[in-house]
Design a protein around this motif. Structure first.
Motif, short mmCIF file in Angstrom:
data_model
loop_
_atom_site.label_atom_id
_atom_site.label_comp_id
_atom_site.label_asym_id
_atom_site.label_seq_id
_atom_site.Cartn_x
_atom_site.Cartn_y
_atom_site.Cartn_z
N SER A 163 -7.58 18.22 -3.07
CA SER A 163 -8.52 17.96 -1.97
C SER A 163 -9.04 16.53 -2.01
O SER A 163 -10.23 16.26 -1.83
N SER A 164 -8.14 15.60 -2.27
CA SER A 164 -8.53 14.19 -2.35
C SER A 164 -7.68 13.36 -1.41
O SER A 164 -6.54 13.74 -1.07
N ILE A 165 -8.25 12.23 -1.00
CA ILE A 165 -7.55 11.28 -0.15
C ILE A 165 -7.64 9.90 -0.80
O ILE A 165 -8.73 9.46 -1.18
N GLY A 166 -6.51 9.26 -0.98
CA GLY A 166 -6.47 7.93 -1.56
C GLY A 166 -6.46 6.88 -0.46
O GLY A 166 -5.68 6.97 0.50
N ILE A 167 -7.32 5.89 -0.58
CA ILE A 167 -7.44 4.82 0.40
C ILE A 167 -6.95 3.53 -0.23
O ILE A 167 -7.40 3.15 -1.32
N SER A 168 -6.07 2.84 0.48
CA SER A 168 -5.55 1.55 -0.02
C SER A 168 -5.50 0.57 1.14
O SER A 168 -4.50 0.47 1.85
N PRO A 169 -6.62 -0.18 1.36
CA PRO A 169 -6.60 -1.14 2.47
C PRO A 169 -5.74 -2.36 2.11
O PRO A 169 -5.84 -2.91 1.01
N LEU A 170 -4.90 -2.75 3.05
CA LEU A 170 -4.08 -3.95 2.85
C LEU A 170 -4.90 -5.22 3.10
O LEU A 170 -4.68 -6.25 2.46
N HIS A 171 -5.86 -5.14 4.05
CA HIS A 171 -6.73 -6.27 4.39
C HIS A 171 -8.18 -5.88 4.16
O HIS A 171 -8.54 -4.70 4.18
N CYS A 172 -9.00 -6.88 3.98
CA CYS A 172 -10.44 -6.65 3.89
C CYS A 172 -10.98 -6.34 5.28
O CYS A 172 -10.77 -7.14 6.21
N PRO A 173 -11.65 -5.21 5.49
CA PRO A 173 -12.11 -4.85 6.85
C PRO A 173 -13.13 -5.82 7.42
O PRO A 173 -13.30 -5.89 8.64
N ASP A 174 -13.85 -6.55 6.56
CA ASP A 174 -14.88 -7.47 7.06
C ASP A 174 -14.30 -8.82 7.43
O ASP A 174 -14.66 -9.40 8.46
#
Length: 782
Positions: free
Chosen positions: A116-127
């Motif tokens: 029940s987990s989700i892994g997040i891996s942003p390629l870019h900085c959202p800000d």
């Protein structure tokens, strides 16, 4: 076998796994470079990625303009997961905030249902939008709705990587996003029916594949744009070839072609009346009812329709900011609500997606109720500031079917995840077909072609009417026109004669004046040479007698005699006098020839010796007969017959001889130049030496009371294709600056008109030309 090999990737050393990844990426990149079809590239990509990951499904999901999406490529293990290829998913399946993160951060997500987990891996900085330095996968609890959604799909593990295009146009598929320079085109999704651990290396591999796919998509978009532009240009060219013909029957064909290119069901071409030309209407396919059958009023004569058409040529907007009676103006004046499907047009067309939803069309819509027409495009045709007509395209309503992944209520927002993804066929009846921006631009291009063609067609009709009216007048004045044409030709011929006559008269006066001025001193010298000869002879005789009588000489006299060389003087002086006498005789002959050629006293008909005129002309041209460019002299062969005295205009006839002989010399010189160029040496060309430059002049008496003068050269000859124009005024075969084109024309008139004779020629390339002059021995003065 390949699936099993890739499943063992986790047991391979890092270097070997990297090699396998790079090989797979190269294969995908090569396929992208060697294929132009996006569908083929995407199908191959999902197959390669699924084989590498060893998962049950890999799909590519494309967003639509309304936020929904469709699976356009898929590789699936069907005995483990059902196929979703071609199925649509509603907009609510991917929330807006998730789409924003896909664009802002290029966020990749990995879901593991077992934990029940989700892994997040942003390629870019959202800000900042810049590439993130940390590339680890951060896990957190997954949303229960997300778990239910994937569980209903029988998925235990999923990976989602967004496909984002930077500053690229995606045609009509432009879903909303927060950054104007980036557009969320779609997703690459991997599903597995069992729990599966996704490594950072695998995520990097999928991202690398997505980058390659984005390149392929960009290329495909550009290719589709080029193809669409090519199709549009081909359509325009095809229709242009039909409308730029003044025949009425072509209008129907051109209209049918235009309707076809718009995927329409019918169309109308309405031509306004023009001066004496009536209204014309050409139709194709489905048509509305007329406004009034008895009065034969067509739909285009509706007042609102007419007002809109004339707004196309309205020069300036009014206080509303719009042109009076344009669509925008009418909405502003009548305070109408703009339909949601309305497309603002900057090209003066009126696109109507649903005529029953258009408030301005409420008085016109009833005339379409007997048809299935739902959409129409009204295209005013104006040539400059003149309205010439109207082109209208119709589209009928259509029935649509969309395959959805599971049933859902399309009119309300989803509050709970769907429990089933079985195919649901949504069928809609009577749907409209909207007009696109590309079609409006195409309509503008067609309006320009049709407008110009209609104007040309009307002008052609006017010209035809004028021609019909003028034909009667032309028949009445035909004889007068012929007489005027003859008079014009005579005037032109006279003008040419006057120019040449004035030129020759001035030349003759100059020649005669020079001859006269030379003649007086030459006669003085020639007359005194006889006395001088006698005086010198007596002096020499006296000197010799003196020497005999007085043999004794002083030394001074002997020295002076030696210094003077008296013996040489006594011997050479008579020779010098003889040479001077020969020179004065030669000058006298030249003066006589110049006087004979000028013939100032013989402007009327005289009885003359033709040979005398020929010889005088040759004498004047003697300097032209000398060798040039290492070529030998031009030899003149005279074969004179026993001619009688001939009545003629001597000055004019000498002019003819001069023109023909000059042309003969020019032709020979041109031949020698060509031969010399082909065999460029310091000495004479062998070809020139073997083919002596020759002009043959032959005269004889004919049996028909005429004399003939043949002047033949062995020059370059006259090309067969230009022989018909040789006697045409101002026509010349010589280079610019060397000929006026009047010589042979004047000569032809002098022989044929003035002397009532004939001037003809025979010529062969590289062999030479022969001119034949025939004139009567006696001129008939009557």
């Amino acid at each position: 076998m390949r699936l099993q090999n890739y499943k063992t990737m986790e047991f391979l050393p890092n270097s070997q796994a990297t090699i396998v990844q790079e090989a797979l990426l190269r294969r995908i990149a090569n396929r992208i470079r060697h294929s132009l079809e996006l569908k083929e590239i995407l199908n191959a990509t999902v197959a390669e990625v699924r084989s590498y990951l060893g998962t049950d499904r890999v799909k590519i999901y494309q967003f639509s303009t309304d936020g929904s999406g469709v699976v356009i490529a898929e590789s699936v293990e069907e005995n483990r997961l059902p196929s979703l290829l071609g199925l649509h998913f509603p907009c609510d399946d991917i929330p807006l905030y998730a789409r924003e993160l896909f664009v802002r951060a290029r966020q990749r997500s990995i879901v593991d249902i077992s934990t029940s987990s989700i892994g997040i891996s942003p390629l870019h900085c959202p800000d900042t939008g810049k590439r993130a330095e940390e590339k680890d996968i951060r896990y957190r609890p997954v949303d229960p709705c997300h778990v239910e959604y994937l569980t209903a799909m029988r998925v235990k593990s999923s990976v989602v990587v967004p496909i984002v295009l930077e500053a690229q146009q995606t045609g009509t598929n432009e879903p909303p996003s927060l950054r104007s320079t980036a557009q969320l085109w779609g997703l690459v999704v991997s599903h597995h029916s069992e729990p599966r651990n996704v490594t950072e290396k695998e995520l990097q591999f999928i991202q690398a594949v997505v980058d390659q796919v984005a390149v392929a998509i960009t290329h495909s978009i550009l290719l589709n744009q080029v193809r669409a532009q090519a199709r549009q240009e081909a359509n325009i060219n095809r229709i242009t070839s039909l409308v730029y013909t003044p025949h009425k029957v072509i209008w129907k064909t051109a209209l049918e072609e235009a309707v076809t290119t718009f995927n329409g069901s019918g169309g109308r071409l309405y031509l306004l009346a023009d001066e004496n030309q009536p209204i014309e209407l050409h139709i194709s396919g489905s048509q509305p009812e007329p406004l009034n059958k008895e009065l034969d009023r067509v739909i285009e004569e509706n007042l609102l329709w007419q007002k809109f058409l004339h707004s196309a040529v309205e020069p300036n907007p009014d206080e509303t900011g719009y042109k009076p009676w344009s669509v925008e103006w009418m909405r502003a004046v009548y305070d109408l609500i703009i339909p949601t499907s309305f497309v603002s047009s900057s090209v003066n067309s009126w696109p109507i997606d649903d005529l029953y939803q258009e408030p301005l069309f409420r008085t016109v819509a009833p005339f379409f109720q007997s048809t299935k027409i739902r959409s129409l495009l009204i295209i005013p045709l104006n040539y400059g500031s003149q309205l010439v007509g109207c082109l209208t395209i119709f589209r009928e309503e259509v029935d649509t079917e969309i395959l959805w992944a599971g049933w859902h209520n399309t009119d309300t927002r989803q509050l709970m995840p769907r429990q089933s993804f079985e195919v649901w066929r949504q069928q809609k009846k009577g749907q409209t077909q909207a007009w696109t921006d590309e079609e409006l631009k195409y309509a503008h291009a067609l309006s320009e072609r049709f407008s110009a063609a209609v104007k040309q067609y009307r002008l052609y009709q006017q010209i035809q009417a004028l021609n019909t009216h003028l034909e009667k007048q032309v028949q009445e004045t035909k004889h007068q026109a012929e007489q005027l044409a003859i008079a014009l030709q005579d005037l032109q011929a006279t003008q040419i004669k006057l120019i040449q006559t004035e030129k020759m008269s001035s030349l003759g006066q100059l020649v005669a004046g020079v001859a006269h001025e030379i003649n007086n001193p030459i006669n003085f010298i020639d007359g005194n040479l006889t006395h001088l000869e006698e005086y010198i002879h007596n002096l020499l005789k006296f000197f010799l007698t003196y020497q005999k009588e007085f043999s004794e000489k002083t030394s001074e006299m002997v020295d002076f005699a030696a210094e003077l060389d008296l013996d040489f003087i006594a011997e050479d002086l008579p020779k010098t006098l003889s040479s001077m006498k020969i020179g004065t005789e030669r000058i006298s002959q030249i003066v006589l020839s110049l006087r004979n050629f000028s013939r100032l006293d013989q402007a009327a008909i005289k009885s003359v010796d033709i040979h005398e005129g020929l010889d005088s002309t040759l004498l004047i041209l003697q300097h032209r007969l000398k060798n040039k460019l290492n070529s030998p002299d031009i030899q003149v062969v005279k074969e004179y017959g026993n001619l009688p005295i001939v009545e003629c205009y001597p000055g004019l006839l000498n002019q003819v001889f001069m023109n023909i002989l000059t042309n003969a010399i020019d032709a020979i010189e041109q031949r020698d130049i060509e031969l010399f160029t082909c065999d460029s040496t310091t000495e004479s060309s062998p070809q020139i030496t073997e083919n002596f430059s020759t002009i043959l002049i032959e005269t004889k008496v004919l049996n028909n009371g005429r004399v003939a003068i043949h002047i033949k050269d062995n020059g370059v000859g006259i090309a067969e294709e230009v022989q018909k124009d040789i006697f045409t005024p101002f026509f010349t075969t010589k280079p610019i600056g060397k000929g006026t084109g009047l010589g042979l024309s004047i000569s032809y008139q002098i022989i044929t008109e003035t002397h009532k004779g004939e001037l003809k020629f025979v010529s062969t390339i590289e062999q030479g030309t022969e001119f034949i002059i025939e004139i009567p021995i006696e001129q008939n003065l009557n």
